[in-house]
Design a protein around this motif. Structure first.
Motif, PDB file in Angstrom:
ATOM      1  N   GLN A 172      20.686   2.429   8.940  1.00  0.00           N
ATOM      2  CA  GLN A 172      20.559   2.199   7.506  1.00  0.00           C
ATOM      3  C   GLN A 172      21.904   2.290   6.785  1.00  0.00           C
ATOM      4  OE1 GLN A 172      17.773   5.325   6.688  1.00  0.00           O
ATOM      5  NE2 GLN A 172      16.002   3.998   7.047  1.00  0.00           N
ATOM      6  N   VAL A 205       8.615  -3.660  -1.945  1.00  0.00           N
ATOM      7  CA  VAL A 205       8.025  -3.267  -0.672  1.00  0.00           C
ATOM      8  C   VAL A 205       8.478  -4.298   0.359  1.00  0.00           C
ATOM      9  CG1 VAL A 205       5.890  -2.853   0.603  1.00  0.00           C
ATOM     10  CG2 VAL A 205       6.065  -2.168  -1.804  1.00  0.00           C
ATOM     11  N   ASN A 206       9.169  -3.813   1.427  1.00  0.00           N
ATOM     12  CA  ASN A 206       9.699  -4.755   2.413  1.00  0.00           C
ATOM     13  C   ASN A 206       8.618  -5.211   3.385  1.00  0.00           C
ATOM     14  OD1 ASN A 206       9.400  -2.725   4.340  1.00  0.00           O
ATOM     15  ND2 ASN A 206      11.576  -2.236   4.447  1.00  0.00           N
ATOM     16  N   THR A 209       7.866  -4.370   6.306  1.00  0.00           N
ATOM     17  CA  THR A 209       7.189  -3.342   7.099  1.00  0.00           C
ATOM     18  C   THR A 209       6.323  -2.432   6.241  1.00  0.00           C
ATOM     19  OG1 THR A 209       9.032  -1.779   6.937  1.00  0.00           O
ATOM     20  CG2 THR A 209       9.077  -3.340   8.782  1.00  0.00           C
ATOM     21  N   GLY A 210       6.230  -2.743   4.933  1.00  0.00           N
ATOM     22  CA  GLY A 210       5.407  -1.932   4.044  1.00  0.00           C
ATOM     23  C   GLY A 210       6.115  -0.727   3.468  1.00  0.00           C
ATOM     24  N   ARG A 211       7.428  -0.633   3.655  1.00  0.00           N
ATOM     25  CA  ARG A 211       8.201   0.502   3.132  1.00  0.00           C
ATOM     26  C   ARG A 211       8.893   0.132   1.835  1.00  0.00           C
ATOM     27  NH1 ARG A 211      10.689   4.132   7.854  1.00  0.00           N
ATOM     28  NH2 ARG A 211       8.664   4.752   8.628  1.00  0.00           N
ATOM     29  N   LEU A 212       9.133   1.149   1.024  1.00  0.00           N
ATOM     30  CA  LEU A 212       9.856   0.957  -0.223  1.00  0.00           C
ATOM     31  C   LEU A 212      11.325   0.688   0.083  1.00  0.00           C
ATOM     32  CD1 LEU A 212       9.819   1.044  -3.333  1.00  0.00           C
ATOM     33  CD2 LEU A 212      10.315   3.483  -3.159  1.00  0.00           C
ATOM     34  N   ALA A 213      11.885  -0.341  -0.530  1.00  0.00           N
ATOM     35  CA  ALA A 213      13.301  -0.688  -0.361  1.00  0.00           C
ATOM     36  C   ALA A 213      13.862  -1.026  -1.740  1.00  0.00           C
ATOM     37  CB  ALA A 213      13.450  -1.865   0.594  1.00  0.00           C
TER      38      ALA A 213
END
Length: 152
Positions: free
Chosen positions: A67, A114-115, A117-121
């Protein structure tokens, strides 16, 4: 809700340990307007300015290796000449002895999403990049234990 669109933040909030340029400044492709063999550069939805991007490495030692590198989008105007020419942002000059160029950004905004993969970005947009401001050098402090004593 009062917060809509990009959220203004300070550079130090996004990169508290600083960051380094690790890629070239490149135009961002407008995938909707571009066709086979015809590249169209993306424009910011709010300002209409051209969008460029540069890869930077976050200097935060706690960030996971996967990251550390993020893309920062830079909004830049076009030159008012005919034909209209883009003004490509230019990174600061490299510093001797460093493998990467330190950089700071002005007028930073983040847009959460939300990217895949379902994660917050967060999408990071800025209006300018520059060399880091040099830290103020503190004045030398007199040693109070020897001040006023005579030499023996």
């Amino acid at each position: 809700m009062a917060l809509q669109g990009p959220i203004p933040v300070g550079f130090d909030m996004v990169f508290p340990h600083g960051c380094y340029v690790v890629g070239e400044v490149e135009p961002v492709k407008d995938f909707d307007a571009s066709t086979n063999g015809r590249f169209v550069q993306s424009r910011d939805k709010q300002s209409g300015e051209l969008v460029w991007q540069v890869a930077v490495m976050d200097a935060d030692p706690t960030v996971k290796p996967g990251q550390k590198t993020v893309a920062v989008k830079i909004l830049a105007p076009v030159q008012p000449v005919q034909p209209v020419q883009p003004v490509q942002p230019v990174p600061p000059a490299p510093m001797p002895g460093l493998p990467f160029t330190p950089v700071e950004f002005d007028h930073v905004t983040v847009t959460p999403y939300v990217n895949g993969t379902g994660r917050l970005a967060y999408s990071i947009k800025v209006r300018a990049m520059r060399a880091p401001r040099s830290a103020a050098v503190p004045a030398p402090v007199k040693n109070s234990s020897t001040a006023g004593k005579e030499a023996a």
